[in-house]
Design a protein around this motif. Sequence first.
Motif, PDB file in Angstrom:
ATOM      1  N   VAL A  16       0.942  -1.203  -0.055  1.00  0.00           N
ATOM      2  CA  VAL A  16      -0.080   0.073   0.094  1.00  0.00           C
ATOM      3  C   VAL A  16       0.803   1.211  -0.004  1.00  0.00           C
ATOM      4  CG1 VAL A  16      -1.678   1.280   1.327  1.00  0.00           C
ATOM      5  CG2 VAL A  16      -1.887  -1.104   1.176  1.00  0.00           C
ATOM      6  N   LEU A  17       1.857   1.347   0.738  1.00  0.00           N
ATOM      7  CA  LEU A  17       2.780   2.458   1.169  1.00  0.00           C
ATOM      8  C   LEU A  17       4.481   2.160   0.546  1.00  0.00           C
ATOM      9  CD1 LEU A  17       1.491   3.955   4.297  1.00  0.00           C
ATOM     10  CD2 LEU A  17       0.968   4.472   2.097  1.00  0.00           C
ATOM     11  N   PRO A  18       4.564   1.641  -0.648  1.00  0.00           N
ATOM     12  CA  PRO A  18       5.884   1.456  -1.038  1.00  0.00           C
ATOM     13  C   PRO A  18       6.624   2.760  -0.835  1.00  0.00           C
ATOM     14  CG  PRO A  18       4.361   1.563  -3.019  1.00  0.00           C
ATOM     15  CD  PRO A  18       3.737   1.697  -1.828  1.00  0.00           C
ATOM     16  N   PRO A  19       7.996   2.583  -0.958  1.00  0.00           N
ATOM     17  CA  PRO A  19       8.806   3.841  -0.619  1.00  0.00           C
ATOM     18  C   PRO A  19       8.461   4.722  -2.059  1.00  0.00           C
ATOM     19  CG  PRO A  19      10.276   1.973  -0.294  1.00  0.00           C
ATOM     20  CD  PRO A  19       8.957   1.348  -0.826  1.00  0.00           C
ATOM     21  N   LEU A  20       8.599   6.241  -1.439  1.00  0.00           N
ATOM     22  CA  LEU A  20       8.116   7.265  -2.452  1.00  0.00           C
ATOM     23  C   LEU A  20       9.183   7.361  -3.490  1.00  0.00           C
ATOM     24  CD1 LEU A  20       6.395   9.624  -0.224  1.00  0.00           C
ATOM     25  CD2 LEU A  20       5.219   8.231  -1.568  1.00  0.00           C
TER      26      LEU A  20
END
Length: 538
Positions: free
Chosen positions: A367-371
Amino acid sequence: MELSIILSQIENENEEEIERLLHEYNTENCRTFSFEQEEEEARIRLCRALLRVLGRVAQPRCQSTCLETLRILSRDKRVLGPVGTHEGMLTLARLARVGSDALRGSGEDDEQAEEEERVVVEALKCLCNVVFNSTQAQQVGADVQLAQGLCASLHAAGAGAAPHEVGLFSLRLLFLLSALRSDVRGMLRKEPRALALLTDVLERALDVHWAGPYEVAPPDPQAPPIPSQENERAMEALKALFNITMSDSSDEDAEHQLRLLVAIMRHLLLLSTNTEDKTEEAHSHAINLLSNISTPCLDVLIDVPGQPGQEEYGGKNMAVVQVLLDFMEKRVDRGSNYKEGLTPVLSLMAEGSRQHREIRRYIKAKVLPPLKDVTNRPEVGTTIRNKLVRLMTHVDMGVKQSAAEFLFVLCKESVDNLVKYTGYGSAAGLLLSRGLLAGGRGETQYSEDEDSDTDEYKEAKPYINPITGHVEDPATNPMEEMTEEQKEYEAQKLVNMIDQLSRQQLIKPMGVRKDGTLAPLEETVRACRDNSSDSDSD
């Protein structure tokens, strides 16, 4: 069909004529769900007369026809006075064989047995309608311990051995009683047989084979979908279990039973039914039930050996967690009914992530992979992160809170991490409710695993607007060509406008206290002055 004709024949006690007239009435009204008020009194008298016929010895065929008429009449809440009485409910319970040995399925083509089964099924259908539509009947049902009787009947029939419709409507009636009466829910939770009985229904319906203490043998990839009848019984059992597990229990045996349920829910989430809609409904009921179960028991979802082609993370089997993620994204994409359809799965994954580190880290990676690319606002795009950030400003408070809480847990309840992925503007509602507007962390303790930023994010970080959460295009400064006098004039003009709106109570200027909560601006300014004077005196 004139009701007066039927009533006069019932008075004459002519079974054949009663059956003929009622059959004609049933055929005419089988699809009637709203009734004319003019005949209300006649329908009440008919209900009373039908109960008299059912109370005396009659042939099963006549009984089932009377019950079918009563079922049609019970769709009207206004005529249920005679049926919702102690005597009326006991008559229906007797005909439904509640509390006694229920019918068992057999291969015999026995006309008498079929008629008796039809009587039981029609009586159960009547009880379902009456309990649903009459608070008086609900009270009587609790007083005569109807739920305990249903459990006894199902237990005597071997849970899944009764004819399909008998088992189905027995479970539906148990669901209605437990849904509409909190005292019945509490009683069933304390009743050791109830949880075990419904678990047994699920095991039979889903063809569960145990490979370990809390491990169901994986389904055969070549196996056909769950048959329609078994799926229907499983859904009714799941709804009843959802009601029962709403009450807390610290009993050790209950915890063992709950862990068995989690294992069966894991099995169900990996199965499919005859249609995609039915599969989604089954998964929805499984998720609702899992949301009621204490989070320490959820380790059963991932503590199973991996299978070829299934997701793994940190040595744990994440196949079911991936099913939950897919289910969540499907419900988000649907764009409607978020409160009932989406919030349970968000809540389940948030609580599972809070309690189990492996679940949190796996979901966060999805859901929140590295930006990397921060040129677009967090809510713009098609990734699951973009979709959830959009929900953080949804008009429904429950939906907004669930989405924000889920992302907050994935960020280990760190305000800085949440703002990094969502922007301060989207996160402000959650931070306000948590008293974290000034930053900090939530109360839950998480592991010390570090989040690593990509090189692209590190390079762009100094230029990111923390409010919007992205790098904005360079904009011209409207004050660049102003003189100092013009700037001072515009600033004073803004102060006057704010003051006027505040005096008219159209807005209320607020500040942030030290504890991160909001307070009127005067209070926060006064607190700052007091702190400043105290430091000066030191």
